[in-house]
Scaffold this motif. Structure first.
Motif, short mmCIF file in Angstrom:
data_model
loop_
_atom_site.label_atom_id
_atom_site.label_comp_id
_atom_site.label_asym_id
_atom_site.label_seq_id
_atom_site.Cartn_x
_atom_site.Cartn_y
_atom_site.Cartn_z
N MET A 44 0.84 -1.18 0.00
CA MET A 44 0.00 0.00 0.00
C MET A 44 0.89 1.24 0.00
O MET A 44 1.78 1.36 0.84
CB MET A 44 -0.93 0.01 1.22
N GLU A 45 0.62 2.17 -0.91
CA GLU A 45 1.43 3.38 -1.03
C GLU A 45 0.63 4.62 -0.65
O GLU A 45 -0.60 4.63 -0.71
CB GLU A 45 1.95 3.54 -2.47
N HIS A 46 1.36 5.66 -0.24
CA HIS A 46 0.84 7.01 0.04
C HIS A 46 0.01 7.08 1.33
O HIS A 46 -0.70 8.07 1.55
CB HIS A 46 0.00 7.53 -1.13
N TYR A 47 0.09 6.06 2.17
CA TYR A 47 -0.60 6.11 3.46
C TYR A 47 -0.03 7.22 4.33
O TYR A 47 -0.74 7.81 5.15
CB TYR A 47 -0.48 4.76 4.15
N ASN A 48 1.26 7.50 4.16
CA ASN A 48 1.89 8.57 4.94
C ASN A 48 1.28 9.92 4.64
O ASN A 48 1.15 10.78 5.52
CB ASN A 48 3.40 8.59 4.69
N LEU A 49 0.86 10.14 3.38
CA LEU A 49 0.23 11.41 3.02
C LEU A 49 -1.11 11.57 3.74
O LEU A 49 -1.48 12.67 4.16
CB LEU A 49 0.03 11.48 1.51
N VAL A 50 -1.82 10.47 3.88
CA VAL A 50 -3.07 10.48 4.63
C VAL A 50 -2.81 10.89 6.08
O VAL A 50 -3.55 11.70 6.66
CB VAL A 50 -3.75 9.10 4.58
N TYR B 153 -0.35 12.73 7.28
CA TYR B 153 0.02 14.15 7.39
C TYR B 153 -1.23 15.03 7.33
O TYR B 153 -1.37 16.01 8.08
CB TYR B 153 0.99 14.54 6.29
N GLY B 154 -2.15 14.69 6.45
CA GLY B 154 -3.40 15.45 6.36
C GLY B 154 -4.22 15.33 7.64
O GLY B 154 -4.80 16.32 8.12
N ALA B 155 -4.26 14.12 8.21
CA ALA B 155 -4.99 13.91 9.46
C ALA B 155 -4.38 14.72 10.59
O ALA B 155 -5.09 15.27 11.44
CB ALA B 155 -5.00 12.42 9.81
N ALA B 156 -3.06 14.80 10.62
CA ALA B 156 -2.38 15.56 11.68
C ALA B 156 -2.72 17.04 11.60
O ALA B 156 -2.90 17.70 12.64
CB ALA B 156 -0.87 15.35 11.57
N VAL B 157 -2.81 17.58 10.40
CA VAL B 157 -3.19 18.99 10.24
C VAL B 157 -4.59 19.22 10.81
O VAL B 157 -4.84 20.21 11.52
CB VAL B 157 -3.13 19.40 8.75
#
Length: 412
Positions: free
Chosen positions: A379-385, A387-391
């Motif tokens: 699974m890719e790009h979970y880290n981007l999710v 970062y958005g959640a942290a904001v």
């Protein structure tokens, strides 16, 4: 403004009342949550991708959001107990229908029906607590009812996963049959222990119902509360639906250990929820919320950036994640419930419930678009999710001060 102690003859009666409400919360939360750890099974059994799985999850939440809006037209015009029990019967029927769905499309429809009734139940339970328990004890009471989230992960999710994995003739259908059976027992308990709650009927407003709802919706202090609750849900539910899939595909955790992860998180959350409620009552709901909102970002970011590590590391992080992410809701709901008077509390809390469900549905769909499955199953790009959640989590830290100020002005 509230109806604190007149409904109950003794503390024991109040405990049974809260237990019945917690049972209703348990079943509709379990009905929603069970889809997440079963993600890998649904993707395989129904031959769908992550985006379709996100849509399947959001069918529940979007339907709950729409139903919550419609509920504002009648929720404050009926006696609470009668309305709650009738909606719960409809929820049971819809959940059992999920277990009989023969394909993806009919399952999608059945999930939407379950979400429509479950979403209204969630906001109605919170309304009943706010109507029945005084503000100075409401944090602890909400902690008791919202411990249903913990119980669902402690017992419900692992048992449902066990049934799905070991009853080959039913497979993923087994958990829905199990929820239907448990819900029938809870219905009987609620029938016996939830008293008639009709104090709000003495304050029913005359005139255009649409105009009344519109005024509740656009009031600036209410709009801030809706935004606040929406951001709380996005913070958690952009990440939660894909945890099981990420752990099995990227971190290397065996599918058989997913139930253990939910079990540990649920046990810890069950023990911490009442403590968090007590702390919120004692030290201030805003202070406790802000502390949890900041600290919760640590396991959130670790979860979405995790590399292959030993199981014990995953358990420590996931347990912390469940405690902190769910713990934020206890002081948050206590603060928000104080924004309105009892005569419009049902309408307001239904709108809050709609916002919560709409936000969680949007979060799961957006996250489903962001993450992708590569040819090798990663699974890719979970880290981007993450970062958005942290904001979004940081924004709730800032907004809660305004919500609390509005609540104090309302009760002054």
């Amino acid at each position: 403004m509230n109806q604190p102690n007149t409904l109950f003859e003794s503390p024991k009666r109040e405990r049974f009342f809260l237990f019945a409400l917690a049972g209703i919360q348990f079943t509709h939360i379990l009905d929603f949550m069970i889809m997440m750890p079963l993600g890998p099974q649904f993707i395989k059994a129904l031959s769908i991708n992550t985006h379709q799985f996100g849509l399947l999850l959001s069918s529940y939440t979007f339907a709950a959001a729409v139903a919550g809006v419609f509920a504002t037209y009648y929720v404050d015009r009926f006696e609470r107990r009668q309305l709650l029990l009738r909606l719960y019967i409809c929820f049971i029927v819809a959940t059992v229908a999920c277990g009989f769905a023969p394909n993806y499309h009919l399952l999608f429809i059945a999930r939407a029906c379950a979400g429509a009734f479950g979403g209204i139940l969630g906001s109605l339970v919170q309304t009943i607590v706010a109507d029945s328990i005084p503000f100075e004890r409401r944090g602890k009471a909400l902690g008791t009812v919202m411990a249903a989230f913990s119980v669902s992960t402690v017992a419900g999710v692992p048992l449902s996963l066990f049934l799905a994995n070991h009853i080959e003739s039913l497979g993923w259908r087994a958990p829905f049959m199990f929820i239907g059976l448990i819900s029938t027992v809870i219905l009987f308990i609620g029938y016996r222990n939830i008293p008639k709650i009709s104090g709000h009927l003495h304050h029913v407003q005359e005139g255009s119902r649409f105009k009344q709802i519109y005024e509740v919706l656009i009031a600036h202090q209410h709009a801030r509360a809706f935004l606040f609750m929406g951001l709380i849900m996005i913070t958690g539910f952009s990440v939660i639906p894909y945890i099981a899939l990420y752990l099995t595909s990227n971190v290397g955790i065996a599918n058989s250990y997913i139930s253990l992860i939910y079990l540990c998180g649920g046990v810890a959350t069950l023990m911490s929820s009442r403590l968090i409620g007590h702390m919120a009552d004692k030290y201030g709901k805003v202070r406790v919320f802000r502390m949890l909102a900041i600290i919760s970002l640590i396991p959130l970011l670790v979860t979405t950036n995790l590399v292959p590590v030993p199981l014990w590391v995953v358990l420590i992080n996931s347990t912390s994640f469940f405690i902190l992410i769910s713990g934020r809701m206890i002081p948050a709901m206590a603060i928000v419930s104080q924004l309105v008077e009892p005569k419009i509390r049902g309408t307001f809390m239904s709108l809050v419930g709609s916002v919560q469900m709409l936000a969680s549905g949007i979060a799961s769909v957006l996250a489903g678009w962001v993450v992708t499955i590569t040819a090798d199953g990663k699974m890719e790009h979970y880290n981007l999710v993450g970062y958005g959640a942290a904001v979004c989590g940081l924004l709730t830290f800032w907004l809660v001060g305004y919500i609390h100020t509005d609540a104090k002005m309302k009760t002054a």
